[in-house]
Design a protein around this motif. Structure first.
Motif, PDB file in Angstrom:
ATOM      1  N   GLN A  10      -6.584  30.130   7.457  1.00  0.00           N
ATOM      2  CA  GLN A  10      -7.563  31.201   7.641  1.00  0.00           C
ATOM      3  C   GLN A  10      -7.276  32.383   6.717  1.00  0.00           C
ATOM      4  O   GLN A  10      -8.205  33.047   6.240  1.00  0.00           O
ATOM      5  CB  GLN A  10      -7.610  31.640   9.107  1.00  0.00           C
ATOM      6  CG  GLN A  10      -8.094  30.556  10.047  1.00  0.00           C
ATOM      7  CD  GLN A  10      -9.332  29.840   9.552  1.00  0.00           C
ATOM      8  OE1 GLN A  10     -10.293  30.459   9.108  1.00  0.00           O
ATOM      9  NE2 GLN A  10      -9.316  28.513   9.615  1.00  0.00           N
ATOM     10  N   THR A  11      -6.014  32.632   6.434  1.00  0.00           N
ATOM     11  CA  THR A  11      -5.660  33.683   5.481  1.00  0.00           C
ATOM     12  C   THR A  11      -6.177  33.331   4.094  1.00  0.00           C
ATOM     13  O   THR A  11      -6.748  34.179   3.398  1.00  0.00           O
ATOM     14  CB  THR A  11      -4.129  33.900   5.455  1.00  0.00           C
ATOM     15  OG1 THR A  11      -3.691  34.303   6.760  1.00  0.00           O
ATOM     16  CG2 THR A  11      -3.731  34.957   4.448  1.00  0.00           C
ATOM     17  N   THR A  29      -5.046  39.418   8.552  1.00  0.00           N
ATOM     18  CA  THR A  29      -4.967  38.452   9.652  1.00  0.00           C
ATOM     19  C   THR A  29      -3.890  38.856  10.653  1.00  0.00           C
ATOM     20  O   THR A  29      -4.086  38.716  11.861  1.00  0.00           O
ATOM     21  CB  THR A  29      -4.718  37.011   9.154  1.00  0.00           C
ATOM     22  OG1 THR A  29      -3.548  36.974   8.344  1.00  0.00           O
ATOM     23  CG2 THR A  29      -5.901  36.489   8.369  1.00  0.00           C
ATOM     24  N   LEU A  43      -9.315  32.947  14.881  1.00  0.00           N
ATOM     25  CA  LEU A  43      -9.279  33.416  13.497  1.00  0.00           C
ATOM     26  C   LEU A  43     -10.425  32.869  12.658  1.00  0.00           C
ATOM     27  O   LEU A  43     -11.036  33.617  11.890  1.00  0.00           O
ATOM     28  CB  LEU A  43      -7.946  33.062  12.835  1.00  0.00           C
ATOM     29  CG  LEU A  43      -6.828  34.069  12.971  1.00  0.00           C
ATOM     30  CD1 LEU A  43      -5.560  33.558  12.302  1.00  0.00           C
ATOM     31  CD2 LEU A  43      -7.199  35.428  12.428  1.00  0.00           C
ATOM     32  N   VAL A  47     -12.994  35.217  10.693  1.00  0.00           N
ATOM     33  CA  VAL A  47     -13.113  35.220   9.229  1.00  0.00           C
ATOM     34  C   VAL A  47     -14.566  34.960   8.832  1.00  0.00           C
ATOM     35  O   VAL A  47     -15.101  35.629   7.937  1.00  0.00           O
ATOM     36  CB  VAL A  47     -12.151  34.183   8.596  1.00  0.00           C
ATOM     37  CG1 VAL A  47     -12.461  33.971   7.115  1.00  0.00           C
ATOM     38  CG2 VAL A  47     -10.702  34.617   8.780  1.00  0.00           C
TER      39      VAL A  47
END
Length: 75
Positions: A10-11, A29, A43, A47
């Motif tokens: 997700q980052t 994050t 997450l 996002v």
């Protein structure tokens, strides 16, 4: 291990979607998880939401991540 992989994925997505550097995406994050109690499962939709807001407003992901980092530092 799966949580770490999910968080990393997700980052990377946030970095790509927002065209921001990885360190800024990582800080964001972490701030989301700490300040807003966003879980690893939350997450991905978060996002996605940040990307959608950036696409539909004058705010960039960079703008939002800077604000999120500031909020995270005061929590």
């Amino acid at each position: 291990n799966q949580k770490l992989l999910s968080g990393t994925e997700q980052t990377l997505r946030l970095s790509t979607i927002g065209q921001i550097d990885y360190q800024q995406a990582l800080t964001t994050t972490i701030s989301l998880q700490n300040a807003f109690k966003v879980s690893n499962q939350e997450l991905a939709p978060t996002v996605d939401y940040i990307g959608a807001v950036a696409n539909q407003t004058v705010l960039s992901v960079d703008d939002m991540t800077k604000v999120d980092s500031e909020v995270g530092n005061t929590s």
